[in-house]
Design a protein around this motif. Structure first.
Motif, short mmCIF file in Angstrom:
data_model
loop_
_atom_site.label_atom_id
_atom_site.label_comp_id
_atom_site.label_asym_id
_atom_site.label_seq_id
_atom_site.Cartn_x
_atom_site.Cartn_y
_atom_site.Cartn_z
N VAL A 7 0.87 -1.18 0.00
CA VAL A 7 0.00 0.00 0.00
C VAL A 7 0.90 1.22 0.00
CG1 VAL A 7 -1.71 1.29 1.32
CG2 VAL A 7 -1.87 -1.18 1.17
N SER A 8 0.74 2.08 -0.99
CA SER A 8 1.60 3.25 -1.07
C SER A 8 1.27 4.19 0.07
CB SER A 8 1.41 3.98 -2.39
OG SER A 8 0.33 4.87 -2.32
N GLN A 9 2.29 4.99 0.44
CA GLN A 9 2.06 5.95 1.52
C GLN A 9 1.46 7.23 0.99
OE1 GLN A 9 4.95 4.68 0.34
NE2 GLN A 9 6.47 4.48 1.95
N LEU A 10 1.14 7.24 -0.30
CA LEU A 10 0.64 8.47 -0.91
C LEU A 10 -0.75 8.80 -0.37
CD1 LEU A 10 0.87 10.74 -3.03
CD2 LEU A 10 -0.22 9.19 -4.65
#
Lengths: 276, 309
Positions: A7-10
């Motif tokens: 899961v991207s931290q974006l």
């Protein structure tokens, strides 16, 4: 690898704003004031516009007693007050070129055109923002230059001229109008040439090389042609007196505006067509 | 979603991209592979319409890039060439881009923190190291929370920790359902990150396949065999499509047969085997195999040009 790591931290944003001309203008304002070259060029323009008239006024005042009648007749208070415009136009023109060529030399133009791929809003925004900033920042120095030089020349009644005298206010504010238009013209040239050195050279050629070359022509040709050059047409807005072979203030200004529009139109066509 | 159809770009006489058709799907990481100078960066510029194609067309999320009302929300791009004014701070650079779409300052700050540039955000970008510049480029790409992310050589200049961070970021972005298109000339990096590969050489498409398939295809039938009766075995398996290389006495490398076929032949001939290893080519080797022709052709061409000059 665990699913968690995938899961991207974006952080998400609900924002979905579209590109508008006003937003691009705000962006161009941020770009303009966040560079040192802008601050320096404008500061130099500001100071030169004041310093030169003050210097000329001081020299004229101290030498007045030893001047011949002919020399005295040659001194016009408004010429002294606006002498700085001739020099500060260089600083404004260089900045006008840099506003666009600086993006090409650093590669910023790719980021700009990725954000605004239609491109033309960038050109219009640069023109409007830089033109407004140049005008607003150059009004105070032309006013200061006028009143300071008049104060220095206060002992010489013949060199006194009232701000309310016909044409004086127009000429003084005209100095700032001229500087704004010079900046816009230079920006157009810069957008066509896309190279800082080339843009400055092209501007200098049009403003400082071609006009004296006209003296080589037969006088009748020179008289007929010179008044229509950008530099000659443009300076009428800050000239109080007009010779037989120069345009009146507003036709001259209109013609210079026309030159600016032409430069921007050519730039616009090239901007949309050329690869970046 | 990126769809290219017959995309072609000439620069003068030189054809940089040649009839390229491919599509990049959402939800996975698609690697865009090719040697340096093979047309990857040009293709990306064509996708963003920074350059106009000579022929063909490319759309992003169903539209030409220029036609999108909010381009930064559609595509976030990191180009290989630096696209930052060296005199402007990282914060102001991102702010200027954000303002074109009315993206709030809060978002700019979020991105600066995400890429780890908090301490240098007010410094002029011209003073940035390659790695910091790369992080700034990634922050610009993600500013608009785009549904398609396109990065040209993103691990260039990153340290090992940065590379790992990038790898996870890319996978995470894909897992969120975004389209992720990443170019690289480093096969090893792509093997770890990409699910699908578009491989090009000299502007042409060479392969368009899943990474898994690409690897297995490329490894072909290469088997390493160790036997005390190597000469005997060589005779047993000889055939028209079989090549045997003697690596050292008693150690062979066999092309053209599977390990099962070699094992069976050995058993039938009563030859003892000490080792029988199917060799999987690394992605690097697979890539070299695929692009060798193109690279060689290019080298020959260069020599011709030099001779002509």
């Amino acid at each position: 690898m665990s699913a968690h790591a995938h899961v991207s931290q974006l952080p998400r944003t609900a924002h979905t704003g579209r590109v508008t001309q006003a937003r691009v203008a705000l962006s161009e304002w941020t770009k303009l004031h966040s560079l040192r070259s802008t601050r320096w060029s404008l500061l130099v323009g500001f100071l030169l516009t004041i310093a030169l008239p003050v210097l000329f006024a001081a020299v004229t005042s101290s030498h007045w007693g030893s001047m011949s009648p002919h020399e005295r007749a040659d001194r016009h208070p408004l010429d002294i007050a606006l002498a700085g415009v001739n020099l500060s136009q260089l600083a404004i023109a260089v900045l006008g070129v840099l506003v666009i060529t600086g993006e090409y030399s650093t590669g910023m133009i790719r980021a700009s055109f990725t954000a605004v791929p239609r491109r033309l809003p960038v050109l219009w925004a640069k023109t409007a923002v830089f033109g407004s900033v140049a005008f607003l920042l150059m009004v105070p120095p032309v006013l200061i230059a006028f009143f300071a030089s008049q104060a220095i020349l206060s002992r010489h009644h013949i060199l006194q001229i009232s701000f309310s005298h016909p044409g004086v206010a127009r000429s003084v504010i005209g100095g700032a109008v001229y500087l704004m238009l010079v900046g816009i013209f230079a920006l157009g040239i810069g957008a066509i040439v896309r190279n800082t050195a080339g843009g400055i050279a092209a501007f200098a050629g049009i403003f400082f090389v071609i006009p004296p070359l006209m003296n080589v022509l037969p006088t009748s040709w020179n008289n007929a042609i010179s008044q229509y050059l950008p530099s000659e047409a443009g300076r009428q807005v800050f000239s109080l007196t007009h010779g037989d072979h120069s345009l009146s203030p507003w036709p001259g200004t209109a013609l210079f505006v026309g030159y600016c529009a032409l430069a921007l139109a050519i730039a616009a066509v090239l901007l949309v067509r050329r690869d970046t | 979603m990126i769809e290219a159809h017959d995309l072609t770009k000439d620069y003068g006489d030189k054809r940089a991209v040649d009839g390229l058709s491919f599509s990049v799907r959402p939800g996975i990481v698609t690697g865009f592979l090719g040697p340096n100078g093979s047309g990857k960066s040009t293709t990306m510029r064509l996708i963003l319409e920074l350059d106009a194609p000579t022929r063909g067309e490319v759309t992003v999320n169903g539209k030409h890039y220029r036609e999108h009302a909010a381009p930064l929300h559609e595509v976030g791009a990191l180009l290989e060439a630096r696209s930052v004014h060296t005199g402007r701070s990282a914060y102001n650079h991102l702010l200027a881009l954000a303002q074109t779409h009315g993206i709030p300052r809060r978002r700019v700050e979020e991105l600066i923190d995400l890429v780890g540039l908090h301490d240098v955000a007010r410094k002029r970008a011209g003073q940035f190291s390659l790695g910091m510049g790369q992080r700034l480029g990634i922050a610009s790409a993600l500013l608009g929370d785009p549904s398609t992310v396109m990065l040209d050589e993103p691990v260039n200049g990153l340290d090992p920790e940065g590379i790992r961070w990038m790898r996870n970021l890319l996978k995470g972005l894909a897992a969120e359902g975004r389209t992720v298109f990443v170019s690289s000339h480093l096969m090893s990096e792509m093997a770890l990150t990409a699910d699908h590969l578009v491989v090009i050489g000299r502007g042409r498409k060479i392969a368009d396949t899943s990474t898994k398939e690409f690897l297995s295809q490329a490894s072909g039938n290469v088997v390493r065999v160790r036997s005390p009766q190597a000469a005997e075995l060589e005779r047993l398996i000889a055939g028209p499509n079989v090549t045997v290389t003697v690596l050292q006495p008693g150690l062979l490398e066999v092309h053209g047969l599977t390990s099962a076929q070699i094992g069976d032949a050995a058993a039938a001939g009563g030859v003892a085997l000490h080792e029988l290893t199917p060799k999987e080519a690394s992605l690097e080797e697979a890539f070299m195999d695929l692009t060798r022709e193109d690279v060689e052709f290019k080298a020959a061409e260069l020599e011709d040009e030099e001779a002509a000059a």
